[in-house]
Design an enzyme around this catalytic site. Structure first.
Site, PDB file in Angstrom:
ATOM      1  N   GLY A  40       0.828  -0.896   0.152  1.00  0.00           N
ATOM      2  CA  GLY A  40      -0.006  -0.145  -0.082  1.00  0.00           C
ATOM      3  C   GLY A  40       0.582   1.254  -0.182  1.00  0.00           C
ATOM      4  O   GLY A  40       2.073   1.582  -0.656  1.00  0.00           O
ATOM      5  N   ALA A  41       0.389   2.414   0.433  1.00  0.00           N
ATOM      6  CA  ALA A  41       0.955   3.376   0.303  1.00  0.00           C
ATOM      7  C   ALA A  41       1.237   3.594  -0.940  1.00  0.00           C
ATOM      8  O   ALA A  41       2.722   4.160  -1.704  1.00  0.00           O
ATOM      9  CB  ALA A  41       1.739   4.149   0.928  1.00  0.00           C
ATOM     10  N   LEU A  42       0.578   3.704  -1.944  1.00  0.00           N
ATOM     11  CA  LEU A  42       0.557   3.308  -3.402  1.00  0.00           C
ATOM     12  C   LEU A  42       1.313   4.521  -4.355  1.00  0.00           C
ATOM     13  O   LEU A  42       0.572   5.593  -4.016  1.00  0.00           O
ATOM     14  CB  LEU A  42      -0.577   2.754  -3.894  1.00  0.00           C
ATOM     15  CG  LEU A  42      -1.219   1.309  -3.682  1.00  0.00           C
ATOM     16  CD1 LEU A  42      -2.153   0.933  -4.702  1.00  0.00           C
ATOM     17  CD2 LEU A  42       0.450   0.353  -3.942  1.00  0.00           C
ATOM     18  N   HIS A  46       4.240   1.207  -8.083  1.00  0.00           N
ATOM     19  CA  HIS A  46       2.815   0.194  -7.615  1.00  0.00           C
ATOM     20  C   HIS A  46       2.403   0.455  -8.761  1.00  0.00           C
ATOM     21  O   HIS A  46       2.092  -0.256  -9.852  1.00  0.00           O
ATOM     22  CB  HIS A  46       2.103   0.877  -7.226  1.00  0.00           C
ATOM     23  CG  HIS A  46       3.266   0.791  -5.604  1.00  0.00           C
ATOM     24  ND1 HIS A  46       2.687   1.859  -4.954  1.00  0.00           N
ATOM     25  CD2 HIS A  46       3.722  -0.690  -4.888  1.00  0.00           C
ATOM     26  CE1 HIS A  46       3.920   1.072  -3.700  1.00  0.00           C
ATOM     27  NE2 HIS A  46       4.174  -0.316  -3.486  1.00  0.00           N
ATOM     28  N   LYS A 158      13.189  -2.896  -8.053  1.00  0.00           N
ATOM     29  CA  LYS A 158      14.033  -2.002  -6.843  1.00  0.00           C
ATOM     30  C   LYS A 158      13.529  -2.635  -6.185  1.00  0.00           C
ATOM     31  O   LYS A 158      14.978  -2.150  -5.188  1.00  0.00           O
ATOM     32  CB  LYS A 158      12.375  -1.097  -6.861  1.00  0.00           C
ATOM     33  CG  LYS A 158      12.308  -0.535  -5.389  1.00  0.00           C
ATOM     34  CD  LYS A 158      12.876   1.097  -4.877  1.00  0.00           C
ATOM     35  CE  LYS A 158      13.066   1.939  -4.608  1.00  0.00           C
ATOM     36  NZ  LYS A 158      12.721   0.820  -2.745  1.00  0.00           N
ATOM     37  N   GLN A 162      14.491  -9.420  -3.763  1.00  0.00           N
ATOM     38  CA  GLN A 162      13.044 -10.245  -3.604  1.00  0.00           C
ATOM     39  C   GLN A 162      12.216 -10.592  -4.678  1.00  0.00           C
ATOM     40  O   GLN A 162      11.946 -11.141  -5.063  1.00  0.00           O
ATOM     41  CB  GLN A 162      12.213  -8.843  -2.573  1.00  0.00           C
ATOM     42  CG  GLN A 162      10.681  -9.261  -3.054  1.00  0.00           C
ATOM     43  CD  GLN A 162      10.245  -7.959  -2.561  1.00  0.00           C
ATOM     44  OE1 GLN A 162       9.762  -7.919  -0.789  1.00  0.00           O
ATOM     45  NE2 GLN A 162       9.040  -7.593  -3.002  1.00  0.00           N
ATOM     46  N   SER A 194       9.412   5.592  -3.837  1.00  0.00           N
ATOM     47  CA  SER A 194       9.381   4.608  -2.461  1.00  0.00           C
ATOM     48  C   SER A 194       8.349   5.044  -1.174  1.00  0.00           C
ATOM     49  O   SER A 194       7.996   6.189  -1.603  1.00  0.00           O
ATOM     50  CB  SER A 194      10.719   4.091  -1.626  1.00  0.00           C
ATOM     51  OG  SER A 194      10.586   3.911  -0.525  1.00  0.00           O
TER      52      SER A 194
HETATM   53  P1  AMP Z   1       5.794  -2.721  -1.624  1.00  0.00           P
HETATM   54  O1  AMP Z   1       4.321  -1.339  -1.477  1.00  0.00           O
HETATM   55  O2  AMP Z   1       7.424  -1.299  -1.644  1.00  0.00           O
HETATM   56  O3  AMP Z   1       6.086  -3.014  -0.725  1.00  0.00           O
HETATM   57  O4  AMP Z   1       6.060  -3.199  -3.318  1.00  0.00           O
HETATM   58  C1  AMP Z   1       5.350  -3.653  -4.077  1.00  0.00           C
HETATM   59  C2  AMP Z   1       5.913  -4.202  -4.876  1.00  0.00           C
HETATM   60  O5  AMP Z   1       5.971  -2.814  -5.663  1.00  0.00           O
HETATM   61  C3  AMP Z   1       7.719  -4.681  -5.189  1.00  0.00           C
HETATM   62  O6  AMP Z   1       7.173  -5.166  -6.451  1.00  0.00           O
HETATM   63  C4  AMP Z   1       8.396  -3.262  -5.313  1.00  0.00           C
HETATM   64  O7  AMP Z   1       9.525  -3.822  -6.238  1.00  0.00           O
HETATM   65  C5  AMP Z   1       7.783  -3.135  -6.229  1.00  0.00           C
HETATM   66  N1  AMP Z   1       7.754  -1.363  -6.487  1.00  0.00           N
HETATM   67  C6  AMP Z   1       7.674  -0.729  -5.734  1.00  0.00           C
HETATM   68  N2  AMP Z   1       8.609   0.902  -5.983  1.00  0.00           N
HETATM   69  C7  AMP Z   1       9.021   1.038  -7.142  1.00  0.00           C
HETATM   70  C8  AMP Z   1       9.519   1.812  -8.072  1.00  0.00           C
HETATM   71  N3  AMP Z   1      10.204   2.925  -7.695  1.00  0.00           N
HETATM   72  N4  AMP Z   1       9.189   1.293  -9.411  1.00  0.00           N
HETATM   73  C9  AMP Z   1       9.402  -0.618  -9.774  1.00  0.00           C
HETATM   74  N5  AMP Z   1       8.709  -1.345  -9.099  1.00  0.00           N
HETATM   75  C10 AMP Z   1       9.022  -0.917  -7.317  1.00  0.00           C
END
Ligand code: AMP
Length: 292
Positions: A40-42, A46, A158, A162, A194
């Site tokens: 979340g906090a999209l 995302h 990113k 993972q 992020s």
């Molecule tokens: P998170 O909500 O931070 O756990 O991220 C969810 C998904 O979005 C994960 O697969 C992350 O790698 C991807 N993600 C987060 N930030 C970015 C970004 N700046 N560019 C591409 N993918 C991202």
């Protein structure tokens, strides 16, 4: 990559579900399903994942779950940004069909006894700094795959370690899911987008730009081999350690993308240059791929 422009919201918006039963109901007659797991906090990063999902599926599912199992003691689980109404609006703009936003009690009705062991790759870099982190990540991803039964799932570069671990889990455990990688989206100043960037003050953000600058400097030295790549990136980070506010380096590493073990001095082909650092109270990670 640059920020994808928001799309006009289609009428209706996604079907928001909170329990496995509701999710199952929303996925009746779903056709080909693509899953985008998130906390979340999209943001724009995302969005770019959702667009890749949209291209390959009849039904796009976005999961929104701040997974306690992947946070260690003293990490930012409690203050991690949460905004379900805002996230649902962004999902509506992207034409997402189903949001799955369970509570921790729904995902973990019992204390989790059986988990996915991330192996040696899960103990390096992020795994060394955050013990148990990747066990938590792989366990929740395995649970989400079982709940959603997606044909494909999209993850961002990113979080390079993972996605490498998820790919390996799917291969080693014969999970019938295609893993799709999305390039890292950056803000116009170069900072990788992020959810945690909202923690940064203006001065902290200025210091944090040294992470992407270090990676760019490292990549520019690729023709001179792995040691030159590491040295060029380290120069930038050494300088940033003396900035105000300082960038406190956790790790800088050039690694084999298949194992996340250090790339030897004679490494040729693809490698990942990865960095983690703290600016103020915020821990940031970033990486680029480097061809040697
Ligand atoms: P998170 O909500 O931070 O756990 O991220 C969810 C998904 O979005 C994960 O697969 C992350 O790698 C991807 N993600 C987060 N930030 C970015 C970004 N700046 N560019 C591409 N993918 C991202």
């Amino acid at each position: 990559m640059t920020e994808p422009a928001p799309q006009p919201a289609p009428t209706g918006g996604p079907h928001v579900t909170h329990t496995p039963d509701e999710l199952r109901g929303a996925l009746a007659d779903a056709g080909r399903v693509a899953l985008v797991p998130t906390m979340g906090a999209l943001h724009g990063g995302h969005r770019s994942l959702m667009r890749l999902a949209r291209e390959r599926a009849d039904t796009v599912v976005v999961s929104i779950f701040v997974n306690p199992l992947q946070f260690g003691p003293g990490e930012d689980l409690d203050r991690y940004p949460r905004d379900l109404p805002g996230d649902t609006g962004l999902c509506a703009e992207e034409g997402v069909d189903v949001v799955f936003a369970p509570t921790a009690e729904t995902m973990y009705p019992l204390p989790q006894m059986i988990t996915v062991d991330a192996g040696a790759m899960g103990e390096r870099l992020e795994g060394a700094s955050r013990p148990g982190h990747f066990t938590g990540v792989l366990t929740v991803v395995a649970k989400l795959f079982d709940l959603v039964r997606p044909d494909s799932a999209v993850f961002g570069a990113k979080d390079a370690q993972q996605i490498a671990l998820v790919r390996r889990m799917v291969a080693d455990l014969n999970m019938p899911v295609e893993i799709v990688g999305a390039p890292t989206l950056r803000d116009p100043d170069g900072l990788a987008s992020s959810s945690r960037n909202v923690y940064l003050s203006g001065a902290e953000r200025a210091s944090a730009l040294s992470l992407s600058r270090a990676l760019t400097a490292g990549r520019s030295a690729a023709a001179d081999g792995p040691d030159a790549v590491r040295a060029a990136a380290r120069n930038v980070l050494d300088e940033a350690a003396g900035a105000e506010p300082p960038v406190e380096l956790d790790y800088l590493a050039l690694v084999d993308p298949a194992t996340f073990a250090d790339a030897p001095a004679d490494h040729e082909g693809e490698a990942v240059l990865a960095v983690a650092a703290r600016v103020g109270t915020t821990r940031l990670i970033d990486n680029v791929s480097v061809t040697l």
